[in-house]
Scaffold this active site. Structure first.
Site, mmCIF file in Angstrom:
data_model
loop_
_atom_site.group_PDB
_atom_site.id
_atom_site.type_symbol
_atom_site.label_atom_id
_atom_site.label_comp_id
_atom_site.label_asym_id
_atom_site.label_seq_id
_atom_site.Cartn_x
_atom_site.Cartn_y
_atom_site.Cartn_z
ATOM 1 N N ARG A 15 0.808 -1.220 0.000
ATOM 2 C CA ARG A 15 0.000 0.000 0.000
ATOM 3 C C ARG A 15 0.844 1.274 0.000
ATOM 4 O O ARG A 15 0.331 2.361 -0.235
ATOM 5 C CB ARG A 15 -0.957 -0.026 1.216
ATOM 6 N N GLY A 140 -7.543 -4.598 12.360
ATOM 7 C CA GLY A 140 -8.309 -5.720 12.864
ATOM 8 C C GLY A 140 -9.211 -5.220 13.988
ATOM 9 O O GLY A 140 -8.793 -4.407 14.811
ATOM 10 N N ASN A 169 -7.038 -3.760 16.960
ATOM 11 C CA ASN A 169 -5.816 -4.466 17.342
ATOM 12 C C ASN A 169 -4.618 -3.608 16.954
ATOM 13 O O ASN A 169 -4.463 -3.242 15.791
ATOM 14 C CB ASN A 169 -5.798 -5.800 16.578
ATOM 15 N N ASN A 386 37.854 28.107 -9.075
ATOM 16 C CA ASN A 386 38.518 26.925 -8.508
ATOM 17 C C ASN A 386 38.585 25.765 -9.489
ATOM 18 O O ASN A 386 39.241 24.777 -9.233
ATOM 19 C CB ASN A 386 37.796 26.481 -7.234
ATOM 20 N N SER A 405 35.678 44.539 -4.764
ATOM 21 C CA SER A 405 34.521 43.978 -5.453
ATOM 22 C C SER A 405 34.888 43.458 -6.835
ATOM 23 O O SER A 405 35.783 43.979 -7.488
ATOM 24 C CB SER A 405 33.446 45.054 -5.593
HETATM 25 C C1 UD1 Z 1 -2.062 -6.088 11.124
HETATM 26 C C2 UD1 Z 1 -3.044 -6.974 11.879
HETATM 27 C C3 UD1 Z 1 -4.259 -6.139 12.273
HETATM 28 C C4 UD1 Z 1 -3.823 -4.949 13.109
HETATM 29 C C5 UD1 Z 1 -2.743 -4.129 12.368
HETATM 30 C C6 UD1 Z 1 -2.179 -3.109 13.322
HETATM 31 C C7 UD1 Z 1 -2.753 -9.217 10.961
HETATM 32 C C8 UD1 Z 1 -3.311 -10.253 10.071
HETATM 33 N N1 UD1 Z 1 -3.439 -8.066 11.049
HETATM 34 O O1 UD1 Z 1 -2.717 -5.701 9.926
HETATM 35 O O2 UD1 Z 1 -5.148 -6.931 13.037
HETATM 36 O O3 UD1 Z 1 -4.922 -4.136 13.400
HETATM 37 O O4 UD1 Z 1 -1.672 -4.975 11.938
HETATM 38 O O5 UD1 Z 1 -1.302 -2.239 12.659
HETATM 39 O O6 UD1 Z 1 -1.751 -9.424 11.597
HETATM 40 N N2 UD1 Z 1 4.603 -9.018 7.834
HETATM 41 C C9 UD1 Z 1 5.568 -9.991 7.700
HETATM 42 N N3 UD1 Z 1 5.285 -11.089 6.970
HETATM 43 C C10 UD1 Z 1 4.087 -11.285 6.383
HETATM 44 C C11 UD1 Z 1 3.086 -10.292 6.538
HETATM 45 C C12 UD1 Z 1 3.374 -9.178 7.279
HETATM 46 O O7 UD1 Z 1 6.678 -9.865 8.211
HETATM 47 O O8 UD1 Z 1 3.907 -12.334 5.750
HETATM 48 C C13 UD1 Z 1 4.919 -7.825 8.624
HETATM 49 C C14 UD1 Z 1 4.868 -6.542 7.817
HETATM 50 O O9 UD1 Z 1 6.130 -6.254 7.260
HETATM 51 C C15 UD1 Z 1 4.423 -5.514 8.844
HETATM 52 C C16 UD1 Z 1 3.637 -6.325 9.861
HETATM 53 O O10 UD1 Z 1 3.956 -7.674 9.626
HETATM 54 O O11 UD1 Z 1 5.523 -4.925 9.501
HETATM 55 C C17 UD1 Z 1 2.132 -6.110 9.733
HETATM 56 O O12 UD1 Z 1 1.720 -6.408 8.417
HETATM 57 P P1 UD1 Z 1 0.650 -5.504 7.684
HETATM 58 O O13 UD1 Z 1 0.454 -6.064 6.329
HETATM 59 O O14 UD1 Z 1 0.991 -4.099 7.822
HETATM 60 O O15 UD1 Z 1 -0.643 -5.851 8.553
HETATM 61 P P2 UD1 Z 1 -1.955 -4.986 8.686
HETATM 62 O O16 UD1 Z 1 -2.818 -5.198 7.512
HETATM 63 O O17 UD1 Z 1 -1.635 -3.605 9.048
HETATM 64 CA CA CA Z 2 0.230 -2.433 9.265
#
Ligand code: UD1
Ligand code: CA
Length: 463
Positions: A15, A140, A169, A386, A405
């Site tokens: 995103r 979430g 969350n 320079n 000047s």
């Molecule tokens: C997640 C939570 C959501 C919460 C929100 C808070 C889940 C499914 N959802 O959603 O409930 O409200 O965070 O900000 O967890 N990442 C990995 N590997 C993966 C997927 C993600 O390392 O396979 C890491 C991403 O780099 C990121 C973090 O996990 O730093 C969260 O992932 P993101 O896709 O931002 O989750 P949200 O949709 O924001």
């Molecule tokens: Ca996130």
């Protein structure tokens, strides 16, 4: 017992629509991941693991200097899957396991500590941090029953009624190790995104009749997750307000703080005043009683005390000593050193040059690769030539020199102490101390020429 920390940073951050992994996007000039690492440090974690995937090498570089263990997640199959990659580290944990995301930069150590404390007080299998969001979209939702949190439903899986829930969350959890290990094996990916969701561990704990606790984060900003550039701009505003408030409490005057950007690593001495639309970036430090007028940008530079930066200056990688004054409209490029009480005025560009104590270049000059002594006067329009098209050459101007000047100093060249360079002179060879150098076409005066011309024109009727 020392907590074990797992930071999830494998996602690309689709995103964000960026070639840069989300963890490396900058907030107040500092990478998102570094905020989370800094928030975690005061917990004194037994071990901090970072789950990496997209452009792992670049993210690893940004974590230089932090004691972290890298865990790889080759395919991004969800937050639950990401944590599963750290299973060995979890198995070796001696205390609780804190899991958080790399995209919550506003989180403070105090809030993390209160999460861990609440977790151990409740003797819970899992404690989740929640927040009341003004706009819960994208997060979430926390589904509560009579005995507390029952489960978390992702936006894409939520019913219309669930979408109205404002408690979200924060993506920050504290787990009891044994429960986490068993739950990671129990998460399924039958959901709208086909991903293994870490928040599903909550429902799993409930199913096993284990204790689930929740901590409501009092400052919803702290729970802010950065998913888009818009989120980034919102976080930037919150952080700026926090930083600027901190500097005001430290004794810095900001007449219009909303328009001032102060980088995360900047230091400002008290009784300094920073006017509107100023940016202080990188490793910039200001001493006491400095003034920075509107529209200036200072990057990676050290200012002494009582320094005045007038309007609209750009200052990069420079050192400015006590009581020196710069601008308006001056450009100090990397490698500039301005001595105490020196002055660089309007439309002056300085590069890789030292200007000694009390020296002045007040108008329209270019000073590059120059070493200028004390109490030197650089007149309007002076240029150090320079560059010969191939190489850069040095100009040395010793103490007490007066450069008139519109002089050009063709480098390499040295002007000895107390010498005088006449206005309009092109200096091509060294000038000894106390000498005067002049190179000008001798002046010729032709009496009456202009008057005759004027009278002729008047006769023809043209003025
Ligand atoms: C997640 C939570 C959501 C919460 C929100 C808070 C889940 C499914 N959802 O959603 O409930 O409200 O965070 O900000 O967890 N990442 C990995 N590997 C993966 C997927 C993600 O390392 O396979 C890491 C991403 O780099 C990121 C973090 O996990 O730093 C969260 O992932 P993101 O896709 O931002 O989750 P949200 O949709 O924001
Ligand atoms: Ca996130």
């Amino acid at each position: 017992m020392r907590p074990t920390v797992i930071i999830l940073a494998a996602g690309l951050g689709t995103r964000m629509r960026s070639a840069l992994p989300k963890a490396l996007h900058l907030l107040a000039g500092k990478e998102l991941i570094r905020y989370v690492l800094d928030a975690v440090k005061p917990l004194g974690p037994g071990k901090t693991a970072v789950v990496l995937g997209h452009q792992a090498d670049r993210v690893r570089e940004a974590m230089d200097g932090y004691a972290v263990e890298i865990v790889h997640q080759a395919e991004q199959l969800g937050t639950g899957h990401a944590v599963r990659q750290a299973v060995d580290i979890i198995a070796a944990a001696e205390g609780p396991v804190v899991v958080l995301c790399a995209d919550t930069p506003l989180l403070t150590p105090g809030t993390l500590i209160s999460l861990i404390e609440a977790h151990s007080r409740a003797k819970a299998a899992v404690t989740v941090m929640t927040a009341m969001a003004e706009d819960p979209a994208g997060y979430g939702r926390v589904v509560r029953g009579r005995s507390g949190v029952m489960r978390i439903v992702e936006e894409k899986d939520a019913t219309a009624a669930q979408k109205k829930i404002r408690e979200v969350n924060a993506g920050i959890y504290c787990f009891e190790k044994k429960f986490l290990l068993s739950a990671l094996g129990g998460i399924r990916n039958r959901n709208a995104q086909g991903e293994y969701y870490l928040p599903d561990t909550i429902a799993l704990a409930r199913k096993k009749k284990l204790k689930v606790a929740a901590v409501l984060c009092t400052d919803p900003d702290e729970a802010m997750g950065i998913n888009s550039r818009f989120d980034l701009s919102q976080a930037e505003m919150v952080l700026q307000a926090r930083t600027n408030l901190r500097w005001m409490l430290e004794g810095v005057t900001l007449p219009d703080p909303a328009t001032v950007f102060i980088g995360a690593d900047v230091v400002i001495g008290r009784d300094s005043i920073v006017y509107p639309n100023v940016r202080l970036e990188g490793n910039t430090t200001l001493g006491e009683g400095c003034s920075v007028y509107p529209g200036s940008r200072i990057v990676d530079s050290a200012l002494g005390s009582g320094v005045v930066i007038k309007d609209c200056c750009v200052i990069e990688d420079s050192r400015i000593e006590d009581r020196a004054s710069v601008g308006p409209f001056a450009h100090l490029r990397p490698g500039t050193v301005l001595g105490a009480g020196s002055r660089v005025g309007n439309f002056v560009e300085v590069k890789k040059s030292v200007i000694g104590e009390g020296s002045k270049a007040n108008h329209l000059a270019y000073l590059g690769d120059a070493t200028i002594g004390r109490n030197v006067n650089i007149g309007a329009g002076v240029i150090t030539c320079n560059y010969d098209g191939y190489q850069k050459h040095q100009t040395v101007i010793e103490d007490g020199v007066f450069v008139g000047s519109d002089a050009q100093l063709v480098a390499p060249v040295r002007i000895g102490r107390d010498a005088l360079v006449a206005a309009g002179t092109t200096v091509t060879r060294d000038v000894p101390a106390e000498a005067m150098v002049i190179s000008r076409v001798p002046q010729e005066v032709r009496e009456g020429v202009a008057g005759r011309r004027k009278r002729m024109k008047q006769k023809k009727g043209t003025r």
